[in-house]
Structure formats: structure tokens, C-alpha cells
Design a protein around this motif. Structure first.
Motif, mmCIF file in Angstrom:
data_model
loop_
_atom_site.group_PDB
_atom_site.id
_atom_site.type_symbol
_atom_site.label_atom_id
_atom_site.label_comp_id
_atom_site.label_asym_id
_atom_site.label_seq_id
_atom_site.Cartn_x
_atom_site.Cartn_y
_atom_site.Cartn_z
ATOM 1 N N ASP A 238 0.064 -1.898 9.637
ATOM 2 C CA ASP A 238 0.138 -2.560 10.730
ATOM 3 C C ASP A 238 0.821 -4.132 10.875
ATOM 4 N N LEU A 239 1.087 -4.409 9.752
ATOM 5 C CA LEU A 239 2.035 -5.604 9.965
ATOM 6 C C LEU A 239 3.563 -5.279 10.565
ATOM 7 N N LEU A 240 3.927 -5.717 11.456
ATOM 8 C CA LEU A 240 5.079 -5.176 12.155
ATOM 9 C C LEU A 240 6.312 -5.970 11.418
ATOM 10 N N GLY A 241 7.245 -5.433 11.621
ATOM 11 C CA GLY A 241 8.512 -5.850 11.074
ATOM 12 C C GLY A 241 9.045 -5.080 9.942
ATOM 13 N N ASP A 242 10.169 -4.611 9.740
ATOM 14 C CA ASP A 242 10.860 -3.664 9.130
ATOM 15 C C ASP A 242 10.656 -4.284 7.577
ATOM 16 N N TYR A 243 10.822 -5.594 7.414
ATOM 17 C CA TYR A 243 10.845 -6.288 6.300
ATOM 18 C C TYR A 243 9.558 -6.077 5.407
ATOM 19 N N GLN A 244 8.601 -5.849 5.868
ATOM 20 C CA GLN A 244 7.276 -5.357 5.256
ATOM 21 C C GLN A 244 7.536 -4.279 4.258
ATOM 22 N N LYS A 245 8.235 -3.167 4.574
ATOM 23 C CA LYS A 245 8.588 -2.051 3.788
ATOM 24 C C LYS A 245 8.682 -2.554 2.215
ATOM 25 N N ARG A 246 9.545 -3.489 2.026
ATOM 26 C CA ARG A 246 9.747 -4.092 0.687
ATOM 27 C C ARG A 246 8.525 -4.488 -0.015
ATOM 28 N N ASN A 247 7.618 -5.138 0.846
ATOM 29 C CA ASN A 247 6.174 -5.709 0.273
ATOM 30 C C ASN A 247 5.378 -4.481 -0.105
ATOM 31 N N VAL A 248 5.476 -3.489 1.001
ATOM 32 C CA VAL A 248 4.274 -2.413 0.622
ATOM 33 C C VAL A 248 4.566 -1.954 -0.765
ATOM 34 N N LYS A 249 5.824 -1.570 -1.192
ATOM 35 C CA LYS A 249 6.423 -1.048 -2.359
ATOM 36 C C LYS A 249 5.701 -1.943 -3.562
ATOM 37 N N GLY A 250 5.966 -3.094 -3.537
ATOM 38 C CA GLY A 250 5.166 -4.004 -4.619
ATOM 39 C C GLY A 250 3.791 -3.733 -4.640
ATOM 40 N N VAL A 251 3.115 -3.909 -3.450
ATOM 41 C CA VAL A 251 1.646 -3.987 -3.457
ATOM 42 C C VAL A 251 1.199 -2.614 -3.993
ATOM 43 N N ILE A 252 1.914 -1.324 -3.729
ATOM 44 C CA ILE A 252 1.265 -0.313 -4.048
ATOM 45 C C ILE A 252 1.508 -0.141 -5.769
ATOM 46 N N ALA A 253 2.684 -0.658 -6.296
ATOM 47 C CA ALA A 253 2.916 -0.661 -7.659
ATOM 48 C C ALA A 253 1.892 -1.575 -8.337
ATOM 49 N N THR A 254 1.383 -2.658 -7.538
ATOM 50 C CA THR A 254 0.505 -3.357 -8.409
ATOM 51 C C THR A 254 -0.924 -2.737 -8.450
ATOM 52 N N ILE A 255 -1.127 -1.958 -7.289
ATOM 53 C CA ILE A 255 -2.530 -1.150 -7.353
ATOM 54 C C ILE A 255 -2.561 -0.481 -8.525
ATOM 55 N N GLN A 256 -1.332 0.438 -8.606
ATOM 56 C CA GLN A 256 -1.455 1.535 -9.652
ATOM 57 C C GLN A 256 -1.405 0.963 -10.758
ATOM 58 N N MET A 257 -1.304 -0.241 -11.123
ATOM 59 C CA MET A 257 -1.212 -0.880 -12.231
ATOM 60 C C MET A 257 -2.750 -1.588 -12.589
ATOM 61 N N LEU A 258 -3.442 -1.345 -11.782
ATOM 62 C CA LEU A 258 -5.073 -1.784 -11.920
ATOM 63 C C LEU A 258 -5.757 -0.809 -12.752
ATOM 64 N N ASP A 259 -6.187 -1.246 -13.767
ATOM 65 C CA ASP A 259 -6.793 -0.062 -14.750
ATOM 66 C C ASP A 259 -8.207 0.210 -14.499
ATOM 67 N N ASP A 260 -9.049 -1.088 -14.225
ATOM 68 C CA ASP A 260 -10.420 -0.894 -13.895
ATOM 69 C C ASP A 260 -11.079 -0.591 -12.601
ATOM 70 N N PHE A 261 -9.992 -0.154 -11.588
ATOM 71 C CA PHE A 261 -10.448 -0.273 -10.114
ATOM 72 C C PHE A 261 -10.233 1.023 -9.815
ATOM 73 N N GLU A 262 -11.258 1.718 -9.022
ATOM 74 C CA GLU A 262 -10.794 3.230 -8.432
ATOM 75 C C GLU A 262 -10.470 2.835 -7.022
ATOM 76 N N VAL A 263 -9.094 3.071 -6.744
ATOM 77 C CA VAL A 263 -8.565 3.129 -5.213
ATOM 78 C C VAL A 263 -7.986 4.438 -4.983
ATOM 79 N N PRO A 264 -8.853 4.998 -4.042
ATOM 80 C CA PRO A 264 -8.291 6.342 -3.695
ATOM 81 C C PRO A 264 -7.279 6.159 -2.442
ATOM 82 N N GLU A 265 -6.469 7.144 -2.624
ATOM 83 C CA GLU A 265 -5.192 7.246 -1.762
ATOM 84 C C GLU A 265 -5.667 6.970 -0.152
#
Length: 403
Positions: free
Chosen positions: A233-260
Motif C-alpha cells: 500500500d506504499l505508493l510509488g514504483d520505487y517501493q518495489k526495490r524495498n519490498v525485495k530487500g524486506v522479503i529477503a530479510t524476513i526469509q533470513m529470520l530463523d526463529d520466527f514463523e512468518v506465513p505467506e
């Protein structure tokens, strides 16, 4: 002291970067480390994610917090600067810290703070860590204030570090090349703690890879990962770059359950979950009025690209800056066929309107000067037809006066 008196004391007695600039900085971690010890090392009592970068670190921090909230965790979020109220800097699950905690914390430690001459930022970081420890957050997303290596937040040992886009900003403090700035940001990489890089940039890739290798830290470049194309919901095409970094960070969290589903919902409800303001924020329609806190060459390039994609008859730009930015370089990016309203943010570092007008004129940008942001915006809206667009920006502190 009342809450207002407490803030007045914090802002007046001790230097504050957003008001004073580089003069307010204490480029050492010793006072922060000492204060943390005085507080019982609260930073060791909760898990964290550390976020640095020139552009995108605020948006990325809010996205991370929103996703983790949707996953059912109690999430602390520390960001800076604030736009309206100091308490925006310190949130748990989107709720700002109580006024009472701020006043009681300062009252309890005022003698220490005065004696040791802590900066505004140092005391705020200590306050934040004490609050998150007291409230027993499951995880805190901690945004770097400036740089990384010597930033007061850099006393934490996070689960994951995230470094977003690197650009030319705060050069008088961090260095005058992308490589030097990247070295300062890379200072948040900790031994054996994984680090995610949102954007692969030729000038920074080797630096990040080398330092991660030296510290035996797994490094992931987000664009190399197989990441679904999520919407936010953050408008602006430039957020697509940020989203990728955020998802990759979530994927690196070992001790947290984060459903799709929590990832998808978290990205779609960032504003509601965290209260984020000022990122391609639409203030009204007919005419379309948008503000954005982008304030350096890289950030404004993204925003101006976004503006160019909009449909409008005429473009009106309400523009102001602070003194320690590369304003001349940034003005070269702006379109010559827009109508400009030059303003000064209401703060000591605000660039004088006549100085900004002169610099803009050199770049072929014609416009009128106004003594306040609100005056400039009022005139822009008054002059605009319903099919026109009004953009407000150039500085976080210009946006703070309109949101």
C-alpha cells in the motif's frame, strides 16, 4: 516536567541533528555504550533487525514491522526523524510510546544525561531500548539514524541486518564518494549475523561482499533471490526495490514463523499497521496533491520518475531544502516546465528562500518565493486547475509541515 517541557528540554539543552546538523553529532559509540550499561543493557533483552541505507530504510523498516505484526508478534519500531511528534520515533505494534514514559524516563536520568552531555540522539536511543525491554517486545526493527558504523543504534547484535540503497547524502560526515558512504553503512554488519543488500550497485557490491566475508556473515543480494512479486500500500514504483530487500530479510529470520499470508497482508497494510507518513502520500485529489520525503539525488530521481508517469495538465512544485544538501546537484533533476513555489522549512537548517530561488534560476527553474511551506502550498492549490498536479517535497521537514 510536563511532556511539552520535557521535549523542550531535550531539544534545547542537548544538540539535535535535525535542527543543528553536523555540529550535533558525536561520532563515537562510547557514550551510548556507557548509557546502555547504566540502563542495564536493555538492548540485550530483545531480538532485533537493523536497517541502514541512504534511501528506503524508513519504508523498509515500516514494512518489516507490519509483516511481523501480521504474523502475531509484538513488534517494536524505532525510526527517525519524526514528522509531527517525537513519539513517532518509538512505537510498538503501531502505537506510539506513552507521553508518561518519555517524561518519567528523562526525569529519572536527567542528572546522568546532563553530566555526561549526551546528544539528543544518544538519549533517544537509550530511551527506546529501555522501553522495548520493559514492554518485552518479541522483536524490534531498528532504523539507523545516520551512517551505520558510529550510529548510536549500532550497539545491538541483530538477527539480520538490512542495507538498502546507497546514495550521495550527508557527504560532509560520511564521505564524498559512494564507496566511502558504503563503508560507513557496512559498519552495521556483525560477525556471523546475516546481511541482506536491497540493491546491487556496482560501486558497493564488492565492499559489502568483502566485509561480510571477513566477518563470516552470510550475505544475500535481494535481486538474486527468487522472490514473489508482492504488492504494497506504499505508493510509488520505487517501493518495489524495498519490498525485495524486506522479503529477503524476513526469509533470513530463523526463529520466527512468518506465513505467506502475513507477508502479503503486512505489505498491504503498512500505513494502517505502523502509521507511516510522507512516502508518496496523496493529500488530496482534484487537483492531485502528493508529498514525499525524498531529499537527495537518488531518492528524488525515483520520485521525479514517478511524477512523470502521472497524468496532469500542469505540474506545480512546492520545494524547500535544508542547507547541508547538494541542492545545486538536485535542482538539475527537476523539470523546467513546472511552476515552482519556493519555501523554507521552519527550522534553523532551512535554506533561505532567496538563496534557493537564485540557485533554481541558474538551472532554468522559474518560480515565486514564500516565507512558509503552508503559504506556498496554499498558493499552489489556488493556482492549480482540477486536472493539474501539485508536488510537495525537497526535504523531510517540508513534508512534516503538510502531512
Amino acid at each position: 516536567m510536563t511532556y511539552k517541557e520535557t521535549l523542550d528540554w531535550m531539544f534545547a539543552q542537548l544538540p539535535m541533528y535535525q535542527q543543528k546538523g553536523a555540529a550535533a553529532l558525536n561520532a563515537k559509540l562510547d557514550k551510548t555504550i556507557h548509557f546502555a550499561a547504566h540502563l542495564g543493557n536493555p538492548e540485550d533483552k530483545f531480538k532485533s533487525i537493523h536497517v541502514a541505507g541512504t534511501n528506503g530504510k524508513g519504508s523498509s523498516s515500516h514494512m518489516l514491522a507490519s509483516i511481523l505484526q501480521e504474523s502475531g508478534y509484538k513488534v517494536g519500531l524505532y525510526t527517525s526523524p519524526h514528522l509531527k511528534d517525537f513519539r513517532e520515533r518509538i512505537k510498538i505494534n503501531g502505537q506510539v510510546v506513552d507521553e508518561a514514559f518519555v517524561t518519567e524516563f528523562i526525569a529519572a536520568h536527567k542528572t546522568y544525561l546532563e553530566y555526561h552531555k549526551l546528544s539528543f540522539f544518544e538519549m533517544t536511543v537509550g530511551m527506546t531500548f529501555a522501553y522495548f525491554a520493559q514492554e518485552k517486545v518479541d522483536v524490534a526493527v531498528i532504523e539507523v539514524g545516520l551512517g551505520g558504523r558510529l550510529d548510536s543504534t549500532n550497539i545491538i547484535t541483530p538477527e539480520v541486518s538490512l542495507i538498502t540503497n546507497i546514495g550521495m547524502d550527508h557527504m560532509q560526515i560520511l564521505g564524498d564518494t559512494i564507496e566511502k558512504i558504503a563503508l560507513e553503512k557496512a559498519g552495521i554488519i556483525k560477525p556471523n549475523v546475516p546481511v541482506v543488500i536491497s540493491e546491487r550497485q556496482p560501486e558497493t557490491e564488492t565492499i559489502f561482499s568483502l566485509i561480510a566475508h571477513q566477518l563470516k556473515s552470510k550475505i544475500v543480494f535481494a535481486e538474486d533471490e527468487n522472490i514473489r512479486d508482492y504488492q504494497t500500500d506504499l505508493l510509488g514504483d520505487y517501493q518495489k526495490r524495498n519490498v525485495k530487500g524486506v522479503i529477503a530479510t524476513i526469509q533470513m529470520l530463523d526463529d520466527f514463523e512468518v506465513p505467506e499470508a502475513a507477508i502479503a497482508d503486512g505489505l498491504q497494510h503498512v500505513v494502517a499497521n505502523t502509521g507511516l507518513m510522507g512516502r508518496w502520500q496523496v493529500l488530496r485529489q482534484s487537483p492531485l496533491v502528493v508529498c514525499d520525503t525524498a531529499h537527495n539525488k537518488e531518492g528524488l530521481t525515483y520520485v521525479l520518475t514517478q511524477i512523470a508517469k502521472q497524468s496532469f495538465s500542469k505540474l506545480h512544485i512546492v520545494l524547500g531544502f535544508v542547507n547541508d544538501k547538494d541542492v545545486k546537484g538536485v535542482l538539475k533533476l527537476f523539470p523546467k516546465d513546472a511552476i515552482y513555489y519556493y519555501v523554507r522549512p521552519n527550522m534553523p537548517r532551512g535554506m533561505a528562500v532567496d538563496q534557493l530561488q537564485d540557485m533554481a534560476k541558474e538551472q532554468g527553474l522559474e518560480g515565486q518565493g514564500f516565507q512558509s511551506v503552508q503559504e506556498g502550498l496554499k498558493m499552489a492549490i489556488s493556482n492549480a486547475e482540477e486536472t493539474d498536479m501539485v508536488f510537495v517535497g525537497g526535504s523531510t521537514f517540508v513534508v512534516a509541515e503538510v502531512v
